[in-house]
Design a protein around this motif. Structure first.
Motif, PDB file in Angstrom:
ATOM      1  N   VAL A 125       0.863  -1.186   0.000  1.00  0.00           N
ATOM      2  CA  VAL A 125       0.000   0.000   0.000  1.00  0.00           C
ATOM      3  C   VAL A 125       0.901   1.237   0.000  1.00  0.00           C
ATOM      4  CG1 VAL A 125      -1.893   1.227   1.135  1.00  0.00           C
ATOM      5  CG2 VAL A 125      -1.697  -1.268   1.359  1.00  0.00           C
ATOM      6  N   GLY A 126       0.827   2.019  -1.082  1.00  0.00           N
ATOM      7  CA  GLY A 126       1.614   3.243  -1.181  1.00  0.00           C
ATOM      8  C   GLY A 126       2.803   3.057  -2.093  1.00  0.00           C
ATOM      9  N   ARG A 140      -2.845   5.634  -4.100  1.00  0.00           N
ATOM     10  CA  ARG A 140      -4.013   6.511  -4.136  1.00  0.00           C
ATOM     11  C   ARG A 140      -3.907   7.583  -5.234  1.00  0.00           C
ATOM     12  NH1 ARG A 140      -4.118   9.521   1.200  1.00  0.00           N
ATOM     13  NH2 ARG A 140      -5.578   8.014   2.065  1.00  0.00           N
ATOM     14  N   ALA A 141      -2.694   8.113  -5.441  1.00  0.00           N
ATOM     15  CA  ALA A 141      -2.496   9.191  -6.427  1.00  0.00           C
ATOM     16  C   ALA A 141      -2.801   8.668  -7.830  1.00  0.00           C
ATOM     17  CB  ALA A 141      -1.063   9.694  -6.361  1.00  0.00           C
ATOM     18  N   ILE A 196      16.910  15.035  -2.794  1.00  0.00           N
ATOM     19  CA  ILE A 196      16.934  14.152  -1.624  1.00  0.00           C
ATOM     20  C   ILE A 196      18.375  13.670  -1.415  1.00  0.00           C
ATOM     21  CG2 ILE A 196      16.371  12.045  -2.941  1.00  0.00           C
ATOM     22  CD1 ILE A 196      14.590  11.278  -0.514  1.00  0.00           C
ATOM     23  N   ARG A 226      14.359  13.763  -6.455  1.00  0.00           N
ATOM     24  CA  ARG A 226      13.440  12.720  -5.954  1.00  0.00           C
ATOM     25  C   ARG A 226      12.764  11.946  -7.076  1.00  0.00           C
ATOM     26  NH1 ARG A 226      10.794  12.594  -0.747  1.00  0.00           N
ATOM     27  NH2 ARG A 226      12.009  13.892   0.613  1.00  0.00           N
ATOM     28  N   ASP A 244      -7.559   3.824  -3.620  1.00  0.00           N
ATOM     29  CA  ASP A 244      -7.509   4.257  -2.214  1.00  0.00           C
ATOM     30  C   ASP A 244      -7.808   3.061  -1.303  1.00  0.00           C
ATOM     31  OD1 ASP A 244      -7.397   5.825   0.019  1.00  0.00           O
ATOM     32  OD2 ASP A 244      -9.410   6.674  -0.217  1.00  0.00           O
ATOM     33  N   VAL A 245      -6.834   2.699  -0.481  1.00  0.00           N
ATOM     34  CA  VAL A 245      -7.056   1.583   0.451  1.00  0.00           C
ATOM     35  C   VAL A 245      -7.810   2.120   1.662  1.00  0.00           C
ATOM     36  CG1 VAL A 245      -5.891  -0.078   1.969  1.00  0.00           C
ATOM     37  CG2 VAL A 245      -5.039   0.301  -0.355  1.00  0.00           C
ATOM     38  N   ALA A 275       3.067   0.849   3.289  1.00  0.00           N
ATOM     39  CA  ALA A 275       4.064   1.905   3.031  1.00  0.00           C
ATOM     40  C   ALA A 275       3.288   3.170   2.675  1.00  0.00           C
ATOM     41  CB  ALA A 275       4.986   1.476   1.897  1.00  0.00           C
ATOM     42  N   GLY A 329       2.809   5.975   4.286  1.00  0.00           N
ATOM     43  CA  GLY A 329       3.231   7.283   4.752  1.00  0.00           C
ATOM     44  C   GLY A 329       2.843   7.639   6.175  1.00  0.00           C
ATOM     45  N   ARG A 352      10.840  23.875   0.193  1.00  0.00           N
ATOM     46  CA  ARG A 352      11.818  23.209  -0.674  1.00  0.00           C
ATOM     47  C   ARG A 352      11.638  23.683  -2.106  1.00  0.00           C
ATOM     48  NH1 ARG A 352      10.501  16.972   0.156  1.00  0.00           N
ATOM     49  NH2 ARG A 352       8.455  17.806   0.661  1.00  0.00           N
ATOM     50  N   LEU A 358       6.294  -0.095   7.042  1.00  0.00           N
ATOM     51  CA  LEU A 358       7.611   0.249   6.487  1.00  0.00           C
ATOM     52  C   LEU A 358       7.655   1.749   6.175  1.00  0.00           C
ATOM     53  CD1 LEU A 358       9.111  -1.873   3.626  1.00  0.00           C
ATOM     54  CD2 LEU A 358       8.621   0.506   3.180  1.00  0.00           C
ATOM     55  N   ASP A 367       7.781   5.825   6.415  1.00  0.00           N
ATOM     56  CA  ASP A 367       7.136   6.815   7.286  1.00  0.00           C
ATOM     57  C   ASP A 367       5.927   6.251   8.034  1.00  0.00           C
ATOM     58  OD1 ASP A 367       8.997   8.669   6.553  1.00  0.00           O
ATOM     59  OD2 ASP A 367       7.583  10.151   5.773  1.00  0.00           O
ATOM     60  N   PRO A 391      13.199  15.858   9.030  1.00  0.00           N
ATOM     61  CA  PRO A 391      14.222  15.685   7.981  1.00  0.00           C
ATOM     62  C   PRO A 391      15.624  16.125   8.390  1.00  0.00           C
ATOM     63  CG  PRO A 391      12.791  17.535   7.454  1.00  0.00           C
ATOM     64  CD  PRO A 391      12.284  16.968   8.735  1.00  0.00           C
ATOM     65  N   ARG A 427      17.322  11.256   6.612  1.00  0.00           N
ATOM     66  CA  ARG A 427      17.399   9.789   6.671  1.00  0.00           C
ATOM     67  C   ARG A 427      16.060   9.081   6.494  1.00  0.00           C
ATOM     68  NH1 ARG A 427      22.647   7.220   7.271  1.00  0.00           N
ATOM     69  NH2 ARG A 427      23.981   8.722   8.271  1.00  0.00           N
ATOM     70  N   ALA A 450      13.739   8.738   3.957  1.00  0.00           N
ATOM     71  CA  ALA A 450      13.580   7.880   2.776  1.00  0.00           C
ATOM     72  C   ALA A 450      14.666   6.802   2.763  1.00  0.00           C
ATOM     73  CB  ALA A 450      13.645   8.725   1.511  1.00  0.00           C
TER      74      ALA A 450
HETATM   75  C1  LIG Z   1      11.364  18.690   3.757  1.00  0.00           C
HETATM   76  C2  LIG Z   1      11.751  17.259   3.750  1.00  0.00           C
HETATM   77  C3  LIG Z   1      13.032  16.888   3.352  1.00  0.00           C
HETATM   78  C4  LIG Z   1      13.422  15.550   3.401  1.00  0.00           C
HETATM   79  N1  LIG Z   1      14.669  15.210   2.992  1.00  0.00           N
HETATM   80  C5  LIG Z   1      15.072  13.911   3.028  1.00  0.00           C
HETATM   81  C6  LIG Z   1      16.375  13.535   2.591  1.00  0.00           C
HETATM   82  O1  LIG Z   1      17.166  14.377   2.135  1.00  0.00           O
HETATM   83  N2  LIG Z   1      16.738  12.212   2.685  1.00  0.00           N
HETATM   84  C7  LIG Z   1      15.884  11.258   3.152  1.00  0.00           C
HETATM   85  O2  LIG Z   1      16.258  10.082   3.209  1.00  0.00           O
HETATM   86  N3  LIG Z   1      14.627  11.595   3.562  1.00  0.00           N
HETATM   87  C8  LIG Z   1      14.201  12.881   3.500  1.00  0.00           C
HETATM   88  N4  LIG Z   1      12.935  13.219   3.881  1.00  0.00           N
HETATM   89  C9  LIG Z   1      12.017  12.162   4.369  1.00  0.00           C
HETATM   90  C10 LIG Z   1      11.379  11.413   3.215  1.00  0.00           C
HETATM   91  O3  LIG Z   1      10.767  12.315   2.329  1.00  0.00           O
HETATM   92  C11 LIG Z   1      10.343  10.422   3.729  1.00  0.00           C
HETATM   93  O4  LIG Z   1      10.836   9.720   4.827  1.00  0.00           O
HETATM   94  C12 LIG Z   1       9.993   9.424   2.621  1.00  0.00           C
HETATM   95  O5  LIG Z   1       9.541  10.088   1.475  1.00  0.00           O
HETATM   96  C13 LIG Z   1       8.944   8.447   3.133  1.00  0.00           C
HETATM   97  O6  LIG Z   1       8.633   7.548   2.106  1.00  0.00           O
HETATM   98  P1  LIG Z   1       7.422   6.537   2.277  1.00  0.00           P
HETATM   99  O7  LIG Z   1       7.372   5.763   1.005  1.00  0.00           O
HETATM  100  O8  LIG Z   1       7.519   5.814   3.553  1.00  0.00           O
HETATM  101  O9  LIG Z   1       6.119   7.454   2.413  1.00  0.00           O
HETATM  102  P2  LIG Z   1       5.495   8.499   1.395  1.00  0.00           P
HETATM  103  O10 LIG Z   1       6.515   9.115   0.522  1.00  0.00           O
HETATM  104  O11 LIG Z   1       4.648   9.415   2.211  1.00  0.00           O
HETATM  105  O12 LIG Z   1       4.559   7.625   0.458  1.00  0.00           O
HETATM  106  C14 LIG Z   1       3.332   7.128   0.888  1.00  0.00           C
HETATM  107  C15 LIG Z   1       2.493   6.834  -0.356  1.00  0.00           C
HETATM  108  O13 LIG Z   1       1.310   6.153   0.040  1.00  0.00           O
HETATM  109  C16 LIG Z   1       0.196   6.674  -0.666  1.00  0.00           C
HETATM  110  N5  LIG Z   1      -0.977   6.423   0.162  1.00  0.00           N
HETATM  111  C17 LIG Z   1      -1.257   6.966   1.377  1.00  0.00           C
HETATM  112  N6  LIG Z   1      -2.418   6.480   1.846  1.00  0.00           N
HETATM  113  C18 LIG Z   1      -2.880   5.600   0.908  1.00  0.00           C
HETATM  114  C19 LIG Z   1      -4.035   4.791   0.822  1.00  0.00           C
HETATM  115  N7  LIG Z   1      -4.941   4.750   1.799  1.00  0.00           N
HETATM  116  N8  LIG Z   1      -4.206   4.029  -0.289  1.00  0.00           N
HETATM  117  C20 LIG Z   1      -3.274   4.039  -1.285  1.00  0.00           C
HETATM  118  N9  LIG Z   1      -2.165   4.796  -1.252  1.00  0.00           N
HETATM  119  C21 LIG Z   1      -1.965   5.566  -0.172  1.00  0.00           C
HETATM  120  C22 LIG Z   1       0.545   8.150  -0.823  1.00  0.00           C
HETATM  121  O14 LIG Z   1      -0.171   8.742  -1.884  1.00  0.00           O
HETATM  122  C23 LIG Z   1       2.042   8.089  -1.075  1.00  0.00           C
HETATM  123  O15 LIG Z   1       2.339   7.969  -2.446  1.00  0.00           O
HETATM  124  C24 LIG Z   1      12.504  14.559   3.837  1.00  0.00           C
HETATM  125  C25 LIG Z   1      11.214  14.922   4.210  1.00  0.00           C
HETATM  126  C26 LIG Z   1      10.831  16.254   4.153  1.00  0.00           C
HETATM  127  C27 LIG Z   1       9.424  16.612   4.542  1.00  0.00           C
END
Ligand SMILES: Cc1cc2nc3c(=O)[nH]c(=O)nc-3n(C[C@H](O)[C@H](O)[C@H](O)COP(=O)(O)OP(=O)(O)OC[C@H]3O[C@@H](n4cnc5c(N)ncnc54)[C@H](O)[C@@H]3O)c2cc1C
Length: 362
Positions: A7-8, A32-33, A43, A97, A129-130, A154, A156, A181, A271, A273, A280, A284, A286
């Protein structure tokens, strides 16, 4: 091997899909997007995450990224607190990114075209959308219609799957600061680095195409839409970077302050976020999601016992990421302090630390 739903399709979700596919799983990614992709920003990717991407067979990270130059830390008036060559520490690579996301998802296509023996397959459903996740002894059902042996959440920081599994969990907490940003189309002769002020911070770095990724933070109440005007009086090239940016993103910074326990329940594993969102400040979040994905794939490959594998994943990833969430928050507090005495002490400590490091290197 079996079937998995991810998921995600953020960086964490797509990395998990590649990791599972390589181990022979049939994977369905639900996003979902309406389209796959990432936001227009840079990043930093640390060597440990680059190593995982290599293990997963993701190609082109080196060619698409720039090795960060050790540039150090300045004051808003441009004076150096600690300059680059003094630091002598491990540095991340800087990448766009969207480019990183494309390199990871390109593995879905590669494997469809030239699928080596034993590889699974990834199917992506965008605009999905889950809303409901239900598990029983044999599998997990999503929205009453899709079923798999394993579900990887995954989704978020505001994970709906986490809310279902842990209805009592406190959820994300606002850090007190917002982040801006952007990507500046500008030619500069400056190695970048960070500039720390009172309650604000600005950083920038070159990308492979010559443009500059920058970020800035400012303390303000949650949910306030604002412009990065506070940096207009900061040293060159900061105002020029902002002026040469077409689109500025703004995100309030939240983290999962209360550690989530455990990262897996039954056949569902969290997994990225969804499990351990961090501020940030260490760059770390991502990277940790990519490392989660690598660990999950590796551990699942070593056993047929799904429950034992998910317990082992929890034992490996939870302590490591809990520490990072805590450290990141602490660095954020120091970086965002507005107290002038603390700022002077902080800058003095960094300057001294830099000098000591230089002496040690000699
Ligand atoms: C300003 C800023 C700077 C950063 N800089 C860095 C960096 O330099 N290095 C680094 O390692 N990290 C950085 N990070 C952190 C990093 O962006 C996140 O930790 C990372 O993007 C998390 O990835 P993820 O896949 O876990 O979650 P997300 O990127 O949030 O992805 C979650 C996905 O799930 C989808 N989703 C949500 N709910 C549902 C649902 N119900 N059904 C279907 N889909 C769904 C969303 O649309 C999304 O696409 C930064 C963060 C910020 C805010």
């Amino acid at each position: 091997m079996g079937t998995a739903i991810v998921v995600g399709a953020g960086i964490g979700g797509v990395s998990a899909a590649v990791a599972l596919q390589r181990r022979g799983w049939q994977v369905t990614v639900l996003e979902r997007a309406p389209e796959l992709g990432e936001v227009g920003a840079g990043i930093s990717v640390w060597p440990s995450a680059v190593a995982v991407l290599e293990e997963l067979g993701v190609k082109g990270v080196e060619k698409s990224s720039v090795q960060s130059q050790p540039a150090g830390m300045r004051r808003p008036d441009g004076r150096w607190v600690v300059s680059a060559p003094q630091l002598g520490m491990e540095l991340p690579v800087m990448i766009h990114r969207a480019q990183l996301h494309d390199l990871i998802t390109a593995e879905f296509k590669n494997i469809r075209h030239t699928k080596p023996f034993g590889m699974g397959q990834v199917t992506v459903r965008t605009g999905y959308d889950v809303r409901e996740v239900v598990q029983d002894d044999d599998g997990v059902t999503v929205n009453g219609e899709l079923r798999a042996d394993l579900l990887v959440a995954a989704d978020g920081i505001r994970s709906a799957v986490r809310s279902t599994l842990y209805p009592q969990y406190a959820g994300p907490r606002y850090s007190g600061f917002t982040a801006y940003r952007g990507i500046a189309d500008i030619d500069l002769d400056d190695g970048g680095g960070e500039t720390w002020g009172r309650g604000q911070l600005f950083g920038f770095a070159r990308l492979i195409d010559g443009r500059f990724y920058w970020y800035g933070t400012a303390n303000q109440p949650a949910g306030t839409t604002s412009e990065p005007t506070v940096f207009e009086s900061w040293h060159d090239p900061i105002p020029r970077l902002i002026a040469n940016t077409e689109k500025i993103l703004q995100n309030d910074i939240l983290d999962l302050t209360t550690p989530l326990m455990p990262f897996a329940q039954g056949r569902i594993v969290l997994l990225g976020d969804a499990a351990h969102a961090m501020t940030p400040n260490l760059g770390r979040g991502a990277c940790s999601a990519i490392e989660d994905a690598g660990a999950l794939g590796r551990i699942l490959a070593g056993t047929d016992d799904l429950h034992a594998a998910l317990a082992a994943y929890d034992a490996e990833r939870r302590p490591a990421t809990t520490k990072l969430v805590k450290r990141s928050r602490s660095v954020g507090r120091v970086a965002q302090t507005e107290n002038p005495v603390l700022c002077t002490l902080r800058d003095g400590a960094f300057a001294l630390g830099g000098k000591l490091l230089k002496l040690r290197q000699r």
